[in-house]
Design an enzyme around this catalytic site. Structure first.
Site, PDB file in Angstrom:
ATOM      1  CD  GLU A  57     -28.534   7.214  16.476  1.00  0.00           C
ATOM      2  OE1 GLU A  57     -27.671   6.721  15.730  1.00  0.00           O
ATOM      3  OE2 GLU A  57     -29.593   7.727  16.033  1.00  0.00           O
ATOM      4  CD  GLU A  58     -32.063   9.513  14.002  1.00  0.00           C
ATOM      5  OE1 GLU A  58     -31.087   9.917  13.339  1.00  0.00           O
ATOM      6  OE2 GLU A  58     -32.708   8.504  13.683  1.00  0.00           O
TER       7      GLU A  58
ATOM      8  CG  ASP B 130     -33.221  10.012  19.071  1.00  0.00           C
ATOM      9  OD1 ASP B 130     -32.882   8.812  19.112  1.00  0.00           O
ATOM     10  OD2 ASP B 130     -32.433  10.909  18.696  1.00  0.00           O
TER      11      ASP B 130
ATOM     12  CG  HIS C  27     -33.013   9.738   8.579  1.00  0.00           C
ATOM     13  ND1 HIS C  27     -31.810  10.413   8.720  1.00  0.00           N
ATOM     14  CD2 HIS C  27     -33.158   9.025   9.729  1.00  0.00           C
ATOM     15  CE1 HIS C  27     -31.255  10.113   9.894  1.00  0.00           C
ATOM     16  NE2 HIS C  27     -32.073   9.261  10.513  1.00  0.00           N
TER      17      HIS C  27
ATOM     18  CD  GLU D 201     -29.581   2.578  14.620  1.00  0.00           C
ATOM     19  OE1 GLU D 201     -30.495   2.591  13.781  1.00  0.00           O
ATOM     20  OE2 GLU D 201     -29.065   3.606  15.098  1.00  0.00           O
TER      21      GLU D 201
ATOM     22  CG  HIS E 273     -31.720   5.651  17.959  1.00  0.00           C
ATOM     23  ND1 HIS E 273     -32.734   6.436  17.426  1.00  0.00           N
ATOM     24  CD2 HIS E 273     -31.123   5.064  16.896  1.00  0.00           C
ATOM     25  CE1 HIS E 273     -32.736   6.331  16.119  1.00  0.00           C
ATOM     26  NE2 HIS E 273     -31.780   5.492  15.754  1.00  0.00           N
TER      27      HIS E 273
ATOM     28  CG  ASP F 123     -33.397   5.377  12.012  1.00  0.00           C
ATOM     29  OD1 ASP F 123     -32.762   4.809  12.917  1.00  0.00           O
ATOM     30  OD2 ASP F 123     -33.050   6.451  11.508  1.00  0.00           O
TER      31      ASP F 123
END
Length: 438
Positions: free
Chosen positions: A145-146, A79, A409, A171, A77, A110
């Site tokens: 995805e987030e 985003d 994050h 990931e 992903h 991430d």
């Protein structure tokens, strides 16, 4: 396979991968605003000689190497989450930074590093003749995805009609191979009340008080044991074969949890009794749990039953437009998935890794002690697109990706150049390893 040549090829691309990652990071790319990331990735794929590069109507980018009828996919992903409080950052999250060993910036772990390693992993396959003629490798950069993990792959499978033989999720895995994760779902509990003037609360029916009772049951569901005499048996019960036929995989993934994450109310004023109250629940699910069982579990709580028809238990729905304006509604249900430890895909990735790097995790000096203390093959703490790939659609999925879960994050996010190289090499070896695995 000549594993030494694979490692040499991956190492030779370190500077290119570093430049590619820093080029993506400089653009903000939160969910539903990923266009700059997608265009940057598509340009790199074309520059590297991919056989075909497409951007689908949702906005996902798909790069193809090879012309065989069978597909092997690599998912990343692309985003990111936002930056949060900028005061918590010691550097610009989009300008980032680079040292001899590290790359900093929002999304580096991430999980923009994953798309970088997989784009170059497929390039190495082509350089060294590692693409089996009956296979095509498709490197996928996915959106949203987030916001809603797995939505992108629901679209890819159902609308793009792409169904790979298996998928490697890139990931971050802290140098390990991950074969599953707990699932999750977003639940809403609503309670009706009757308002009245706050000076005489007995005339009304306070929805906040009713919700307070229900929340105590929800807390018990998370914290209680599962003894016979316990009225509200805790979620720990799913680790016991008495309650769960899939208890072995549940113990591998870890027990489910539930917590209240948001609370809402309506009231005519601050001088009135509340006439409705609602909460959002973050429910993490282990093996053996389904969305039906989780909703029914809430409905059977003593205080939910006590308030009867005044209580509604439901699942949230996600229906936010992609950066291309496409809306693809889906329930906020993200199933548990786990691929068996003796599955051909698991063995293929383990074989590729071990032939390249040995029996344990490797990594930079600051992470190596933690990494080596963990088993090579393990599981994620958080959720991934595997919830759709394998959880909803039954396509085998396995995880191996650059970076660290703990960086996800977080402010001052970074990844390591060594991880980019390691993952690109392992990715390049996977197709041939898969063909040779019994």
């Amino acid at each position: 396979m000549d594993y030494i040549k694979i490692k040499e090829a991956a190492q030779a691309y370190e500077a290119d991968m570093t430049a590619f990652l820093r080029n993506i990071v400089k653009f903000p790319g939160e969910s539903c605003d990923e266009e700059a990331h997608i265009n940057c990735i598509a340009e790199e794929m074309k520059k590297l000689g991919y056989d075909k590069v497409e951007i689908d109507p949702m906005g996902n980018v798909l790069g193809y190497m090879g012309t065989g009828e069978k597909l092997i996919a690599f998912d990343s992903h692309i985003d990111t989450v936002g930056i949060g409080n900028i005061d918590n950052w010691s550097f610009d999250p989009y300008e980032g930074f680079e040292s001899d060993t590290e790359i900093g910036g929002r999304g580096t772990s991430d999980q923009l590093g994953g798309i970088v390693s997989s784009v170059y992993g497929a390039k190495i396959m082509k350089d060294l003749g590692l693409l089996p003629e009956e296979y095509t490798v498709v490197v996928v950069g996915t959106v949203q995805e987030e916001d809603c993990d797995g939505l992108c792959w629901q679209y890819i499978i159902n609308e793009d009609k792409l169904r790979p033989e298996f998928v490697v999720s890139t990931e971050p895995t802290d140098g390990g191979i991950y074969r599953g994760q707990r699932g999750r779902m977003e639940i809403r509990v609503e309670v009706k009340g009757v308002s009245c003037h706050g000076s005489a609360p007995e005339r009304g029916d306070n929805a906040i008080y009713k919700m307070a009772d229900i929340l105590q049951d929800i807390r018990s569901l998370n914290e209680n044991d599962a003894a016979d005499e316990t009225e509200v048996k805790g979620l720990v019960k799913m680790l016991d074969e008495k309650y769960n036929p899939q208890w072995k995989e549940a113990r591998f993934l870890g027990r489910g949890t539930v917590t209240a994450s948001e609370i809402f109310f309506t009231s005519p004023s601050r001088c009135a009794v509340a006439d409705s109250c609602a909460v959002s629940l973050d429910r993490r699910m282990t093996a053996g749990e389904t969305w039906e069982s989780c909703l029914e579990e809430i409905r059977q709580l003593p205080n939910v039953k006590k308030y009867g028809e005044d209580v509604t238990v439901s699942m949230y729905e996600y229906a936010r437009p992609s950066y291309k304006g496409l809306v693809y509604p889906i329930e906020c249900y993200f199933p548990t998935w786990v691929i068996p430890e003796d599955h051909k895909v698991t063995k293929a990735l383990e074989t590729a890794y071990k032939n390249l790097y040995g029996e344990s995790r490797i990594g930079p000096d600051e992470t190596i002690e933690m990494r080596k203390a963990r088993p090579l093959t393990d599981k994620w703490t958080f959720s991934t697109n595997g919830v759709s790939i394998m959880g909803r659609n039954g396509i085998p999925c396995i995880g191996f990706g650059p970076g660290a879960e703990a960086q996800a994050h977080a402010p001052n996010e970074k990844t390591w150049k060594q991880d980019l190289v390691t993952c690109a090499a392992v990715y390049a070896a996977i197709p041939e390893s898969y063909l040779k695995t019994e």
